[in-house]
Motif scaffolding. Structure first.
Motif, PDB file in Angstrom:
ATOM      1  N   TRP A  35       0.813  -1.210   0.000  1.00  0.00           N
ATOM      2  CA  TRP A  35       0.000   0.000   0.000  1.00  0.00           C
ATOM      3  C   TRP A  35       0.851   1.267   0.000  1.00  0.00           C
ATOM      4  O   TRP A  35       0.380   2.339  -0.420  1.00  0.00           O
ATOM      5  CB  TRP A  35      -0.940   0.001   1.202  1.00  0.00           C
ATOM      6  CG  TRP A  35      -2.022  -1.029   1.082  1.00  0.00           C
ATOM      7  CD1 TRP A  35      -2.134  -2.198   1.761  1.00  0.00           C
ATOM      8  CD2 TRP A  35      -3.150  -0.962   0.195  1.00  0.00           C
ATOM      9  NE1 TRP A  35      -3.263  -2.893   1.359  1.00  0.00           N
ATOM     10  CE2 TRP A  35      -3.902  -2.146   0.402  1.00  0.00           C
ATOM     11  CE3 TRP A  35      -3.605  -0.035  -0.737  1.00  0.00           C
ATOM     12  CZ2 TRP A  35      -5.071  -2.419  -0.301  1.00  0.00           C
ATOM     13  CZ3 TRP A  35      -4.771  -0.298  -1.441  1.00  0.00           C
ATOM     14  CH2 TRP A  35      -5.495  -1.480  -1.220  1.00  0.00           C
ATOM     15  N   GLU A  36       2.107   1.176   0.447  1.00  0.00           N
ATOM     16  CA  GLU A  36       2.965   2.355   0.456  1.00  0.00           C
ATOM     17  C   GLU A  36       3.236   2.871  -0.958  1.00  0.00           C
ATOM     18  O   GLU A  36       3.614   4.035  -1.145  1.00  0.00           O
ATOM     19  CB  GLU A  36       4.290   2.041   1.166  1.00  0.00           C
ATOM     20  CG  GLU A  36       5.213   1.076   0.446  1.00  0.00           C
ATOM     21  CD  GLU A  36       4.846  -0.398   0.641  1.00  0.00           C
ATOM     22  OE1 GLU A  36       5.564  -1.256   0.092  1.00  0.00           O
ATOM     23  OE2 GLU A  36       3.845  -0.673   1.347  1.00  0.00           O
ATOM     24  N   HIS A  96       0.877   3.103  -3.263  1.00  0.00           N
ATOM     25  CA  HIS A  96      -0.381   3.577  -3.839  1.00  0.00           C
ATOM     26  C   HIS A  96      -1.019   4.617  -2.933  1.00  0.00           C
ATOM     27  O   HIS A  96      -0.806   4.628  -1.720  1.00  0.00           O
ATOM     28  CB  HIS A  96      -1.333   2.396  -4.047  1.00  0.00           C
ATOM     29  CG  HIS A  96      -0.736   1.288  -4.858  1.00  0.00           C
ATOM     30  ND1 HIS A  96      -0.560   1.382  -6.217  1.00  0.00           N
ATOM     31  CD2 HIS A  96      -0.236   0.073  -4.500  1.00  0.00           C
ATOM     32  CE1 HIS A  96       0.009   0.270  -6.675  1.00  0.00           C
ATOM     33  NE2 HIS A  96       0.217  -0.537  -5.641  1.00  0.00           N
ATOM     34  N   ARG A  97      -1.838   5.478  -3.544  1.00  0.00           N
ATOM     35  CA  ARG A  97      -2.451   6.574  -2.789  1.00  0.00           C
ATOM     36  C   ARG A  97      -3.966   6.427  -2.651  1.00  0.00           C
ATOM     37  O   ARG A  97      -4.566   7.055  -1.778  1.00  0.00           O
ATOM     38  CB  ARG A  97      -2.154   7.911  -3.484  1.00  0.00           C
ATOM     39  CG  ARG A  97      -0.687   8.212  -3.728  1.00  0.00           C
ATOM     40  CD  ARG A  97       0.099   8.388  -2.455  1.00  0.00           C
ATOM     41  NE  ARG A  97      -0.401   9.502  -1.638  1.00  0.00           N
ATOM     42  CZ  ARG A  97       0.108   9.831  -0.455  1.00  0.00           C
ATOM     43  NH1 ARG A  97       1.120   9.126   0.058  1.00  0.00           N
ATOM     44  NH2 ARG A  97      -0.391  10.850   0.231  1.00  0.00           N
ATOM     45  N   SER A  98      -4.589   5.650  -3.518  1.00  0.00           N
ATOM     46  CA  SER A  98      -6.051   5.608  -3.520  1.00  0.00           C
ATOM     47  C   SER A  98      -6.561   4.224  -3.900  1.00  0.00           C
ATOM     48  O   SER A  98      -5.856   3.433  -4.531  1.00  0.00           O
ATOM     49  CB  SER A  98      -6.605   6.646  -4.499  1.00  0.00           C
ATOM     50  OG  SER A  98      -6.193   6.352  -5.824  1.00  0.00           O
ATOM     51  N   HIS A 158      -3.620   2.523   7.030  1.00  0.00           N
ATOM     52  CA  HIS A 158      -2.710   3.286   6.167  1.00  0.00           C
ATOM     53  C   HIS A 158      -3.207   4.734   6.053  1.00  0.00           C
ATOM     54  O   HIS A 158      -4.017   5.059   5.175  1.00  0.00           O
ATOM     55  CB  HIS A 158      -2.635   2.638   4.782  1.00  0.00           C
ATOM     56  CG  HIS A 158      -2.181   1.209   4.813  1.00  0.00           C
ATOM     57  ND1 HIS A 158      -0.859   0.859   5.012  1.00  0.00           N
ATOM     58  CD2 HIS A 158      -2.880   0.045   4.721  1.00  0.00           C
ATOM     59  CE1 HIS A 158      -0.755  -0.465   5.016  1.00  0.00           C
ATOM     60  NE2 HIS A 158      -1.966  -0.977   4.848  1.00  0.00           N
ATOM     61  N   HIS A 188      -2.145   7.362   4.780  1.00  0.00           N
ATOM     62  CA  HIS A 188      -1.926   8.125   3.547  1.00  0.00           C
ATOM     63  C   HIS A 188      -2.969   7.826   2.482  1.00  0.00           C
ATOM     64  O   HIS A 188      -3.042   8.552   1.468  1.00  0.00           O
ATOM     65  CB  HIS A 188      -0.531   7.824   2.988  1.00  0.00           C
ATOM     66  CG  HIS A 188      -0.399   6.441   2.414  1.00  0.00           C
ATOM     67  ND1 HIS A 188      -0.296   5.313   3.203  1.00  0.00           N
ATOM     68  CD2 HIS A 188      -0.376   5.999   1.122  1.00  0.00           C
ATOM     69  CE1 HIS A 188      -0.189   4.249   2.436  1.00  0.00           C
ATOM     70  NE2 HIS A 188      -0.244   4.628   1.167  1.00  0.00           N
ATOM     71  N   LEU A 189      -3.788   6.796   2.664  1.00  0.00           N
ATOM     72  CA  LEU A 189      -4.735   6.390   1.633  1.00  0.00           C
ATOM     73  C   LEU A 189      -6.004   7.230   1.659  1.00  0.00           C
ATOM     74  O   LEU A 189      -6.436   7.718   2.708  1.00  0.00           O
ATOM     75  CB  LEU A 189      -5.130   4.924   1.816  1.00  0.00           C
ATOM     76  CG  LEU A 189      -4.110   3.847   1.463  1.00  0.00           C
ATOM     77  CD1 LEU A 189      -4.672   2.463   1.792  1.00  0.00           C
ATOM     78  CD2 LEU A 189      -3.713   3.923  -0.017  1.00  0.00           C
ATOM     79  N   SER A 190      -6.613   7.370   0.483  1.00  0.00           N
ATOM     80  CA  SER A 190      -7.981   7.867   0.362  1.00  0.00           C
ATOM     81  C   SER A 190      -8.777   6.835  -0.418  1.00  0.00           C
ATOM     82  O   SER A 190      -8.200   6.061  -1.199  1.00  0.00           O
ATOM     83  CB  SER A 190      -8.015   9.220  -0.341  1.00  0.00           C
ATOM     84  OG  SER A 190      -7.539   9.105  -1.676  1.00  0.00           O
ATOM     85  N   ARG A 200     -12.026  10.947   4.669  1.00  0.00           N
ATOM     86  CA  ARG A 200     -11.014  10.293   3.824  1.00  0.00           C
ATOM     87  C   ARG A 200     -11.591   9.342   2.789  1.00  0.00           C
ATOM     88  O   ARG A 200     -10.852   8.781   1.975  1.00  0.00           O
ATOM     89  CB  ARG A 200     -10.028   9.529   4.721  1.00  0.00           C
ATOM     90  CG  ARG A 200      -9.178  10.475   5.583  1.00  0.00           C
ATOM     91  CD  ARG A 200      -8.282   9.689   6.500  1.00  0.00           C
ATOM     92  NE  ARG A 200      -7.461   8.738   5.776  1.00  0.00           N
ATOM     93  CZ  ARG A 200      -6.955   7.622   6.306  1.00  0.00           C
ATOM     94  NH1 ARG A 200      -7.205   7.328   7.584  1.00  0.00           N
ATOM     95  NH2 ARG A 200      -6.219   6.811   5.592  1.00  0.00           N
ATOM     96  N   ASP A 239      -5.845   4.011  -7.788  1.00  0.00           N
ATOM     97  CA  ASP A 239      -4.607   3.229  -7.927  1.00  0.00           C
ATOM     98  C   ASP A 239      -4.843   1.733  -7.753  1.00  0.00           C
ATOM     99  O   ASP A 239      -4.083   0.916  -8.279  1.00  0.00           O
ATOM    100  CB  ASP A 239      -3.576   3.679  -6.887  1.00  0.00           C
ATOM    101  CG  ASP A 239      -3.088   5.099  -7.117  1.00  0.00           C
ATOM    102  OD1 ASP A 239      -3.248   5.614  -8.251  1.00  0.00           O
ATOM    103  OD2 ASP A 239      -2.549   5.700  -6.175  1.00  0.00           O
TER     104      ASP A 239
END
Length: 332
Positions: free
Chosen positions: A162-163, A165-167, A186, A188-190, A215, A232
């Motif tokens: 997951w690091e 990818h952002r979405s 995570h 940082h995810l949306s 989020r 992503d």
């Protein structure tokens, strides 16, 4: 007394195993094999089964230890031949089973021999339209999907890079339980929860209760008639098994179009083992699809990997998630 998810699952699947067993006695499956093994096509024909569901049904009986598969086809086990072959009148226990479990297997036997869903829906599209047209039925369905996806969602949060990818977009998100797992693990995810518009209220309530409304968003739509949201990672959890092969492939093509280069598609279900003789839950779920969603069926990880290759994905791998469930992952 607290009923744990594990205990609930055990009771739930034992109920379905009993339905399958009772229906096999009703349909005289074991008596039909008195003279020896029969291949799938011949046995389906002799029993008058729906061809589409028949193989899943027979393989379910194999996975439950009631039939065995050998070079000549399907055959009785020693126990089923001894006690559930009607020709052996001195030891036959089928009448006792049918008396004690009266009507338990009726709907399954009827669907297997008639090919009609127990709800009367002509398609999965009609089934979901009926479900989301009623608020109480919608709520019940969404809660059931949360229970089914909860353990796999937790595992999924740990099993992908997951690091990188952002979405993500969770297709057929129901209440959004999988997305909640991913977002909490995570930061940082949306995320996007994509489902029919009737799922919005349940999704937004569940997500807000977990403090994640900022989020993730709900996007209503019909994936049969339009594109999928861009992200992503595209997730199909307990979705592909609802549909026939043409729709399965169409959805995977839409996922490919929605992803950037390097993006991932994730398909998770109670995948049937490639030998079709161990994961009884996957086979039971396939029978449930035949019962409720005309055209739907479950599948093996090898079959899914083949569909991903056909629709343009590479670097395909399969991995166990939790319980009876596994995922197949492909990269664009």
């Amino acid at each position: 007394m607290t009923v744990t998810p594990h205990l609930f699952n055990e009771l739930h699947w034992n109920y379905w195993k009993t339905k399958v067993f009772v229906s096999a006695v009703q349909l005289d499956v074991f008596t039909e094999l008195t003279e020896g093994p029969a291949d799938s096509a011949a046995l389906v024909d002799r029993l008058g089964l729906n061809e589409r569901a028949g193989r899943d049904y027979l393989d379910c009986l194999v996975a439950m230890g009631l039939l065995r598969r050998e070079a000549g086809g399907y055959a009785n086990t020693e126990e089923s031949a001894a006690y559930f072959d009607r020709a052996k009148s001195h030891a036959y226990l089928g009448d006792v089973m049918l008396t004690e479990a009266a009507h338990l297997g009726d709907d399954l036997a009827a669907a297997l021999t008639g090919g009609r869903s127990r709800e009367g829906a002509a398609s999965a599209r009609e089934f979901y339209a009926n479900t989301y047209a009623d608020a109480d039925r919608t709520r019940s369905f969404q809660r059931a999907m949360t229970a089914m996806s909860f353990a796999s969602g937790a595992a999924l949060a740990e099993r992908l890079p997951w690091e990188r990818h952002r979405s993500f977009v969770d297709i057929g998100c129901a209440e959004g339980a999988v997305g909640v797992h991913l977002l909490r693990r995570h930061p940082h995810l949306s995320g996007i929860g994509f489902d029919l518009p009737g799922a919005r209220a349940g999704f937004e309530t569940y997500v807000a209760a977990h403090g994640l409304a900022g989020r993730t968003v709900f996007q209503g739509g019909d994936f049969l008639s339009g594109p999928l949201p861009a992200a992503d990672v595209v997730i199909f959890g307990h979705v592909l098994h609802n549909w026939d092969l043409d729709v399965k492939l169409a959805l995977l093509r839409k996922a490919h179009a929605a992803l950037p280069p390097g993006g991932l598609v994730v398909v998770y279900e109670a995948l049937i083992d490639d030998e079709r003789e161990r994961n009884v839950v996957g086979l039971l779920l396939s029978l449930m699809m035949h019962l409720s969603l005309p055209g739907g069926y479950d599948y093996t990880s090898a079959e899914c990997a083949g569909w991903l290759r056909e629709t343009g994905f590479t670097d395909i791998r399969a991995e166990h998630l939790a319980g009876a469930e596994a995922m197949v992952v492909g990269c664009k």
